[in-house]
Design a protein around this motif. Structure first.
Motif, short mmCIF file in Angstrom:
data_model
loop_
_atom_site.label_atom_id
_atom_site.label_comp_id
_atom_site.label_asym_id
_atom_site.label_seq_id
_atom_site.Cartn_x
_atom_site.Cartn_y
_atom_site.Cartn_z
N SER A 225 43.18 -22.58 21.04
CA SER A 225 42.61 -22.64 19.69
C SER A 225 42.11 -24.05 19.46
N ALA A 226 40.79 -24.18 19.39
CA ALA A 226 40.21 -25.50 19.11
C ALA A 226 40.61 -25.92 17.70
N GLN A 227 40.72 -24.93 16.81
CA GLN A 227 41.08 -25.24 15.43
C GLN A 227 42.49 -25.76 15.32
N GLU A 228 43.43 -25.09 15.97
CA GLU A 228 44.85 -25.47 15.87
C GLU A 228 45.30 -26.38 17.01
N PRO B 107 24.67 -20.46 14.67
CA PRO B 107 24.76 -20.19 16.10
C PRO B 107 23.38 -20.18 16.74
N GLY B 108 23.36 -20.58 17.98
CA GLY B 108 22.11 -20.54 18.72
C GLY B 108 21.27 -21.79 18.52
N ARG B 109 21.81 -22.78 17.83
CA ARG B 109 21.02 -23.96 17.55
C ARG B 109 20.91 -24.89 18.76
N THR B 110 21.96 -24.87 19.60
CA THR B 110 21.96 -25.77 20.73
C THR B 110 20.98 -25.28 21.79
N ARG B 111 19.95 -26.08 22.06
CA ARG B 111 18.90 -25.65 23.00
C ARG B 111 18.89 -26.50 24.25
N SER C 85 29.11 -29.17 16.43
CA SER C 85 29.56 -27.81 16.19
C SER C 85 28.86 -27.37 14.92
N SER C 86 28.37 -26.15 14.91
CA SER C 86 27.55 -25.77 13.75
C SER C 86 27.89 -24.38 13.28
N SER C 87 27.53 -24.13 12.03
CA SER C 87 27.68 -22.79 11.51
C SER C 87 26.40 -22.00 11.74
N SER D 155 27.22 -17.65 22.23
CA SER D 155 26.94 -18.47 21.08
C SER D 155 28.09 -18.30 20.07
N ASN D 156 28.52 -19.39 19.50
CA ASN D 156 29.53 -19.35 18.44
C ASN D 156 30.97 -19.16 18.94
N VAL D 157 31.17 -19.15 20.24
CA VAL D 157 32.52 -18.90 20.75
C VAL D 157 33.42 -20.14 20.61
N GLY D 158 32.76 -21.30 20.41
CA GLY D 158 33.54 -22.52 20.19
C GLY D 158 33.45 -23.54 21.31
N LYS D 159 32.36 -23.52 22.06
CA LYS D 159 32.21 -24.48 23.16
C LYS D 159 32.29 -25.93 22.65
N SER D 160 31.49 -26.21 21.62
CA SER D 160 31.45 -27.58 21.11
C SER D 160 32.79 -27.96 20.48
N SER D 161 33.39 -27.02 19.77
CA SER D 161 34.70 -27.29 19.14
C SER D 161 35.76 -27.58 20.20
N ILE D 162 35.68 -26.89 21.32
CA ILE D 162 36.66 -27.12 22.39
C ILE D 162 36.49 -28.52 22.97
N VAL E 258 40.38 -18.65 26.57
CA VAL E 258 40.31 -17.63 25.53
C VAL E 258 40.52 -18.35 24.19
N ASN E 259 39.41 -18.55 23.47
CA ASN E 259 39.45 -19.39 22.27
C ASN E 259 39.63 -18.57 20.98
N LYS E 260 40.07 -19.25 19.95
CA LYS E 260 40.31 -18.68 18.61
C LYS E 260 41.53 -17.78 18.58
N ILE E 261 42.55 -18.12 19.39
CA ILE E 261 43.77 -17.29 19.37
C ILE E 261 44.49 -17.39 18.03
N ASP E 262 44.17 -18.41 17.23
CA ASP E 262 44.78 -18.50 15.89
C ASP E 262 44.43 -17.30 15.02
N LYS E 263 43.39 -16.55 15.41
CA LYS E 263 42.98 -15.39 14.61
C LYS E 263 43.80 -14.14 14.91
N1 LIG Z 1 39.41 -19.80 13.77
C1 LIG Z 1 38.82 -20.57 14.70
N2 LIG Z 1 37.52 -20.91 14.57
C2 LIG Z 1 36.96 -21.67 15.54
C3 LIG Z 1 37.70 -22.10 16.68
N3 LIG Z 1 36.86 -22.81 17.48
C4 LIG Z 1 35.65 -22.82 16.86
N4 LIG Z 1 35.70 -22.14 15.69
C5 LIG Z 1 34.58 -21.94 14.73
O1 LIG Z 1 33.57 -21.17 15.37
C6 LIG Z 1 32.27 -21.62 14.93
C7 LIG Z 1 31.42 -21.98 16.15
O2 LIG Z 1 31.98 -23.11 16.80
P1 LIG Z 1 31.09 -24.01 17.78
O3 LIG Z 1 32.02 -24.95 18.43
O4 LIG Z 1 29.91 -24.55 17.07
O5 LIG Z 1 30.62 -22.87 18.83
P2 LIG Z 1 29.57 -23.03 20.03
O6 LIG Z 1 30.04 -22.11 21.08
O7 LIG Z 1 29.42 -24.46 20.40
O8 LIG Z 1 28.24 -22.47 19.35
P3 LIG Z 1 26.70 -22.66 19.87
O9 LIG Z 1 26.53 -24.10 20.25
O10 LIG Z 1 25.87 -22.27 18.70
O11 LIG Z 1 26.52 -21.74 21.02
C8 LIG Z 1 32.50 -22.79 14.00
O12 LIG Z 1 32.46 -22.29 12.68
C9 LIG Z 1 33.92 -23.25 14.35
O13 LIG Z 1 34.58 -23.86 13.28
C10 LIG Z 1 39.09 -21.74 16.77
O14 LIG Z 1 39.82 -22.06 17.71
N5 LIG Z 1 39.58 -20.96 15.75
#
Ligand SMILES: Nc1nc2c(ncn2[C@@H]2O[C@H](COP(=O)(O)OP(=O)(O)OP(=O)(O)O)[C@@H](O)[C@H]2O)c(=O)[nH]1
Ligand SMILES: [Mg+2]
Length: 189
Positions: free
Chosen positions: A173-176, A56-60, A52-54, A32-39, A142-147
């Motif tokens: 990095s889904a963000q970058e 976590p765990g909302r997606t059922r 994508s949500s702040s 949860s929260n790893v960034g699946k939806s953002s990717i 491997v997501n969020k490498i921008d961190k």
């Molecule tokens: N810094 C950074 N933050 C990211 C990145 N990808 C996602 N996030 C943040 O991580 C949080 C979770 O992202 P989601 O895409 O909702 O994650 P998810 O895995 O779909 O979460 P669930 O559906 O709840 O399991 C959000 O606040 C995003 O903005 C990234 O590459 N870098």
């Protein structure tokens, strides 16, 4: 090849024709929260196709998206989020394991997403082990490498590779929007 169109199809919680093989499915899984939806959003170049949500765990459900009218992307619920109840966690785990491992459904690819900062969790490694036993075609993102700083990143990628064995790893990095072309190539070809 590029992704030129993408739309939401439906949320699925059990057997459904959409999963049954008329089009190939690429599944996205991870904590949860790893960034699946953002990717998924970064891949299809839309800001909010996948929710994508702040929270976590909302997606059922398994949220299914159609890209290029020829491929489904399946956004699975996240596992390992401790702030949802144990019962809810078990339900989510059952859905994930049922779809990926117990059902007859096939996936063209399973994209296992790992947090660059945290590294592979026990849940991630258990999932990878189950997927490898089931002979699934897995690619690890491997997501969020921008961190991470460049030097930390190199070390962390080596660490992750040593834990996951021979699987291909895509730094992302889904963000970058880093790694998008590499992942698109992996799932479209
Ligand atoms: N810094 C950074 N933050 C990211 C990145 N990808 C996602 N996030 C943040 O991580 C949080 C979770 O992202 P989601 O895409 O909702 O994650 P998810 O895995 O779909 O979460 P669930 O559906 O709840 O399991 C959000 O606040 C995003 O903005 C990234 O590459 N870098
Ligand atoms: Mg999500």
């Amino acid at each position: 090849m590029k992704i030129t169109s993408a739309k939401f199809v439906k949320g699925v919680v059990g057997d459904d024709a959409v999963l049954a093989g008329s089009l190939p499915v690429v599944a996205f899984i991870g904590r949860s929260n790893v960034g699946k939806s953002s990717i998924i959003n970064s891949l299809v170049n839309q800001k909010a196709l996948a929710r994508s949500s702040s929270t976590p765990g909302r997606t059922r459900e398994i949220n299914v998206y159609l890209v290029n009218n020829s491929l489904y992307l399946a956004d699975l619920p996240g596992y390992g989020f401790t702030r949802v109840s144990q019962v809810a966690q078990n339900d989510l785990r059952d859905l994930i394991y049922w779809y990926l491992l117990d059902s007859e459904y096939k996936q063209k690819k399973v994209v296992l997403i790992i947090d660059a900062v945290v590294g592979p969790s026990e849940d991630d490694l258990a999932m990878l082990y189950s997927l490898s036993k089931a002979k699934k075609s897995v690619v690890i993102v491997v997501n969020k490498i921008d961190k991470l700083k460049r030097s930390q990143l190199k070390e962390q990628l080596e660490h992750i590779q040593s834990l996951v064995g021979d699987y291909k790893i895509i730094p992302y990095s889904a963000q970058e929007k880093i790694g998008v072309a590499a992942l698109a190539k992996e799932i479209l070809t």
